[in-house]
Design an enzyme around this catalytic site. Structure first.
Site, short mmCIF file in Angstrom:
data_model
loop_
_atom_site.label_atom_id
_atom_site.label_comp_id
_atom_site.label_asym_id
_atom_site.label_seq_id
_atom_site.Cartn_x
_atom_site.Cartn_y
_atom_site.Cartn_z
N CYS A 334 0.83 -1.20 0.00
CA CYS A 334 0.00 0.00 0.00
C CYS A 334 0.86 1.25 0.00
O CYS A 334 1.96 1.27 0.57
CB CYS A 334 -0.92 -0.02 1.22
SG CYS A 334 -1.96 1.43 1.39
N CYS A 349 3.19 11.06 -2.32
CA CYS A 349 3.37 12.52 -2.29
C CYS A 349 4.04 13.02 -1.02
O CYS A 349 4.41 14.20 -0.94
CB CYS A 349 2.02 13.22 -2.47
SG CYS A 349 0.89 13.01 -1.07
#
Length: 402
Positions: A334, A349
């Site tokens: 993940c 990010c």
């Protein structure tokens, strides 16, 4: 006579004679050792003998094995003061600690010897005269003359890592908590890899979670690996966010910010090892006459090494934790990751957990990292489809019953 009957009264001085012998017969090596512990007048207090099953044993190793055995017996007898009678200059220099051997096996034996000596009040190395040397040699010959010249093939074992099925039993390493066995060389390489990774050092057996300790592995560790393990143990005791490393590239000593708090004058602190001053806020060498903000304005560009690290991180798609600044590489799983300091953030990010719309539970791929995330769009389309189905169903029901 039993050992308990041999324990000395008071603190008399004793002498330890030891000898290891290696001989070759019919292209095969045979080795053994003899040990004698005597009083001041060379009256025999205790002796022991035994074979050494190692086809690659050297005379120096055999002597050190004999010395190790003799010192262990002296400790078990309750002896406090003993003279270590050496018949060879090299043995004498090694015991005196005047030089460090290059061979790993010799270094390990010497470390064991010095460790046992710590249990004695005094253990003084002395060089034997020629006549005394002959006496020690005769003791060793008498101790091993008949018992070691027996051609017994050593038991062979198989290592489940390297799959070598021709390993002597005494070259295997058994994990104390689970009993799994591997050759010493494979265990040593396993430990080195885990230390370099910064991971927990567990049993190499598949799915086995038994933890290894440096104390149990001390006999197979090189001085370098032992130092690495000690450093890792020290690091593990300090929380990641509390660690401070000396910015001097020749030092890089690990320190605890909590322990340094009492030594800080403003933001200036000195390394506990090299003594070089540095800024506790900027983690750089001390910027005399400049505040932290002024220093950052005057040095906006990263150093050459910082630039190389940044380029490498971009090339490998690494991410840096915003809390502890530790570099992380995620190969699969993940995109929501948890750093070892406990901080959870988006690997794509860098935003804190929950502060971005990037999908959780999606498999990690280069496309996911380099292209706009489709998770939010997919979710939106899914909900629109559901709404459309509900609307169509309602219209159908209204028309049917109207």
């Amino acid at each position: 006579m039993e050992k308990d009957d041999l324990k000395p009264a008071g603190n008399p001085f004793y002498r330890l004679y030891f000898k290891g012998l290696v001989t070759e017969e019919k292209a095969m090596l045979f080795a053994g050792f003899g040990v004698a512990i005597c009083g001041d007048k060379d009256d025999l207090l205790f002796d022991v003998k035994g074979p050494i099953h190692d086809p690659a044993i050297t005379a120096l190793e055999a002597d050190l094995i004999a010395l190790k055995c003799g010192l262990s017996e002296a400790v078990s007898l309750g002896i406090n003061h003993i003279s270590i009678c050496c018949d060879h200059d090299q043995i004498f220099e090694l015991v005196m600690g005047r030089f460090t051997p290059e061979q790993e096996n010799i270094a390990l034996l010497i470390r064991d010897v010095q460790g046992i000596r710590n249990n004695l009040t005094s253990s003084i190395p002395v060089m034997l005269t020629l006549s005394q040397s002959n006496f020690a040699y005769e003791l060793a010959i008498e101790a091993i003359s008949s018992d070691i010249i027996i051609d017994i093939p050593p038991q062979k074992e198989t290592c489940n890592i390297c799959l070598n099925d021709d390993i002597n039993a005494d070259q295997m390493f058994s994990i104390d908590k689970c009993g799994h066995m591997f050759c010493s060389e494979c265990v040593k390489r396993h430990i080195e890899v885990k230390l370099l990774e910064g991971s927990l050092i567990s049993c190499p057996h598949y799915l086995c979670s038994s933890q290894l300790t440096s104390e149990f592995c001390v006999n197979i560790l090189t001085p370098k690996l032992n130092e690495m393990w000690e450093r890792k143990t020290k690091e593990d005791l300090i929380p990641v966010t509390n660690r401070v490393y000396c910015p001097n590239p020749r030092c890089s000593t690990l320190m605890s910010e909590t322990e340094l708090s009492g030594l800080i004058i403003g933001v200036r602190i000195c390394c506990v090892k090299c003594g070089e001053p540095f800024c506790i806020n900027c983690k750089v060498p001390w910027h005399n006459n400049f505040s932290c903000d002024e220093y950052k304005r005057l040095h906006p560009n990263a150093t050459e090494n910082d630039g190389k690290l940044k380029d490498l991180a971009n090339d490998k798609l690494w991410r840096q934790c915003s809390k502890c600044k530790h570099m992380i590489e995620l190969s699969s799983g993940c995109v929501s990751v948890i750093c070892r300091c406990g901080h959870e953030f988006c690997y794509r990010c860098g935003a804190d957990a929950g502060d971005c719309s990037h999908g959780h539970g999606l498999p990690l791929t280069d496309d996911l990292l380099l292209t706009p995330c489709c998770a939010f769009c997919c979710c939106s389309v899914f909900f629109l489809v559901i709404i459309a189905i509900v609307v169509v169903t309602i219209i159908f029901l209204i028309r049917r019953f109207s």
